[in-house]
Design a protein around this motif. Structure first.
Motif, PDB file in Angstrom:
ATOM      1  N   GLY A  52      14.793  52.144  75.473  1.00  0.00           N
ATOM      2  CA  GLY A  52      13.806  51.463  74.649  1.00  0.00           C
ATOM      3  C   GLY A  52      14.472  50.584  73.617  1.00  0.00           C
ATOM      4  O   GLY A  52      15.559  50.894  73.117  1.00  0.00           O
ATOM      5  N   TYR A  53      13.828  49.462  73.317  1.00  0.00           N
ATOM      6  CA  TYR A  53      14.334  48.525  72.307  1.00  0.00           C
ATOM      7  C   TYR A  53      13.143  47.976  71.538  1.00  0.00           C
ATOM      8  O   TYR A  53      12.110  47.637  72.126  1.00  0.00           O
ATOM      9  CB  TYR A  53      15.075  47.358  72.969  1.00  0.00           C
ATOM     10  N   TYR A  54      13.299  47.906  70.207  1.00  0.00           N
ATOM     11  CA  TYR A  54      12.290  47.213  69.405  1.00  0.00           C
ATOM     12  C   TYR A  54      12.956  46.612  68.176  1.00  0.00           C
ATOM     13  O   TYR A  54      14.088  46.941  67.819  1.00  0.00           O
ATOM     14  CB  TYR A  54      11.123  48.119  69.016  1.00  0.00           C
ATOM     15  N   GLU A  55      12.201  45.712  67.555  1.00  0.00           N
ATOM     16  CA  GLU A  55      12.654  45.082  66.315  1.00  0.00           C
ATOM     17  C   GLU A  55      11.711  45.514  65.208  1.00  0.00           C
ATOM     18  O   GLU A  55      10.481  45.449  65.369  1.00  0.00           O
ATOM     19  CB  GLU A  55      12.664  43.563  66.484  1.00  0.00           C
ATOM     20  N   TYR A  56      12.281  45.974  64.113  1.00  0.00           N
ATOM     21  CA  TYR A  56      11.506  46.401  62.957  1.00  0.00           C
ATOM     22  C   TYR A  56      11.557  45.294  61.915  1.00  0.00           C
ATOM     23  O   TYR A  56      12.645  44.874  61.498  1.00  0.00           O
ATOM     24  CB  TYR A  56      12.064  47.709  62.386  1.00  0.00           C
ATOM     25  N   VAL A  57      10.383  44.814  61.493  1.00  0.00           N
ATOM     26  CA  VAL A  57      10.325  43.675  60.576  1.00  0.00           C
ATOM     27  C   VAL A  57       9.780  44.055  59.198  1.00  0.00           C
ATOM     28  O   VAL A  57       9.515  43.175  58.380  1.00  0.00           O
ATOM     29  CB  VAL A  57       9.493  42.514  61.182  1.00  0.00           C
ATOM     30  N   GLY A  58       9.647  45.340  58.926  1.00  0.00           N
ATOM     31  CA  GLY A  58       9.123  45.791  57.637  1.00  0.00           C
ATOM     32  C   GLY A  58      10.221  46.043  56.621  1.00  0.00           C
ATOM     33  O   GLY A  58      11.396  45.701  56.829  1.00  0.00           O
ATOM     34  N   ASP A  59       9.838  46.692  55.522  1.00  0.00           N
ATOM     35  CA  ASP A  59      10.761  46.964  54.423  1.00  0.00           C
ATOM     36  C   ASP A  59      11.102  48.442  54.273  1.00  0.00           C
ATOM     37  O   ASP A  59      12.019  48.783  53.539  1.00  0.00           O
ATOM     38  CB  ASP A  59      10.164  46.476  53.092  1.00  0.00           C
ATOM     39  N   ASP A  60      10.326  49.318  54.919  1.00  0.00           N
ATOM     40  CA  ASP A  60      10.527  50.755  54.738  1.00  0.00           C
ATOM     41  C   ASP A  60      10.234  51.471  56.064  1.00  0.00           C
ATOM     42  O   ASP A  60       9.108  51.926  56.301  1.00  0.00           O
ATOM     43  CB  ASP A  60       9.614  51.262  53.619  1.00  0.00           C
ATOM     44  N   LEU A  61      11.250  51.558  56.900  1.00  0.00           N
ATOM     45  CA  LEU A  61      11.080  52.142  58.230  1.00  0.00           C
ATOM     46  C   LEU A  61      10.607  53.592  58.145  1.00  0.00           C
ATOM     47  O   LEU A  61       9.721  54.001  58.898  1.00  0.00           O
ATOM     48  CB  LEU A  61      12.388  52.050  59.025  1.00  0.00           C
ATOM     49  N   ALA A  62      11.147  54.370  57.231  1.00  0.00           N
ATOM     50  CA  ALA A  62      10.745  55.774  57.112  1.00  0.00           C
ATOM     51  C   ALA A  62       9.257  55.890  56.792  1.00  0.00           C
ATOM     52  O   ALA A  62       8.547  56.717  57.379  1.00  0.00           O
ATOM     53  CB  ALA A  62      11.586  56.489  56.055  1.00  0.00           C
ATOM     54  N   ALA A  63       8.768  55.068  55.875  1.00  0.00           N
ATOM     55  CA  ALA A  63       7.341  55.112  55.512  1.00  0.00           C
ATOM     56  C   ALA A  63       6.472  54.652  56.676  1.00  0.00           C
ATOM     57  O   ALA A  63       5.434  55.257  56.965  1.00  0.00           O
ATOM     58  CB  ALA A  63       7.079  54.257  54.278  1.00  0.00           C
ATOM     59  N   ASP A  64       6.883  53.584  57.351  1.00  0.00           N
ATOM     60  CA  ASP A  64       6.108  53.114  58.502  1.00  0.00           C
ATOM     61  C   ASP A  64       6.129  54.132  59.629  1.00  0.00           C
ATOM     62  O   ASP A  64       5.113  54.365  60.283  1.00  0.00           O
ATOM     63  CB  ASP A  64       6.628  51.757  58.985  1.00  0.00           C
TER      64      ASP A  64
END
Length: 107
Positions: A52-64
């Protein structure tokens, strides 16, 4: 943007069930991923290995991640997909999907 790669294996007897689920991913699951700042999510298969591959574009991966994990539809999805998966390493201590370290990237 953060690139995330992960790997797991499929339970051989559950391979077709897993692939069938992913031919028709529930719209609520896709919406939750989008709201969690996940983009360009792909899952590839070779034999019983899933990548699996994805791109995270947010500021807080743990919260998301926590918000996505709390979503009832996502929880139901995981209840359907989890029995189809195994950790990549048989003695792995991580959940089924094990994250990978990036070794190289061409931009």
């Amino acid at each position: 943007m953060l690139r995330v790669a992960m790997v797991c294996r499929m339970v051989p007897e559950k391979r077709e069930e897993y692939l069938a689920l992913h031919r028709a991913v529930w719209p609520g699951v896709e919406q939750t991923l989008r709201e969690g700042n996940i983009r360009n999510f792909s899952i590839f298969v070779r034999g019983d290995v899933l990548f699996g591959y994805y791109e995270y574009v947010g500021d807080d991966l743990a919260a998301d991640d926590a918000r996505m994990a709390a979503d009832p539809v996502t929880q139901q999805w995981w209840e359907r997909t989890r029995p189809c998966q195994l950790p990549f390493d048989a003695d792995g201590t991580e959940p089924n999907w094990q994250t990978m370290a990036e070794a190289w990237h061409l931009d």
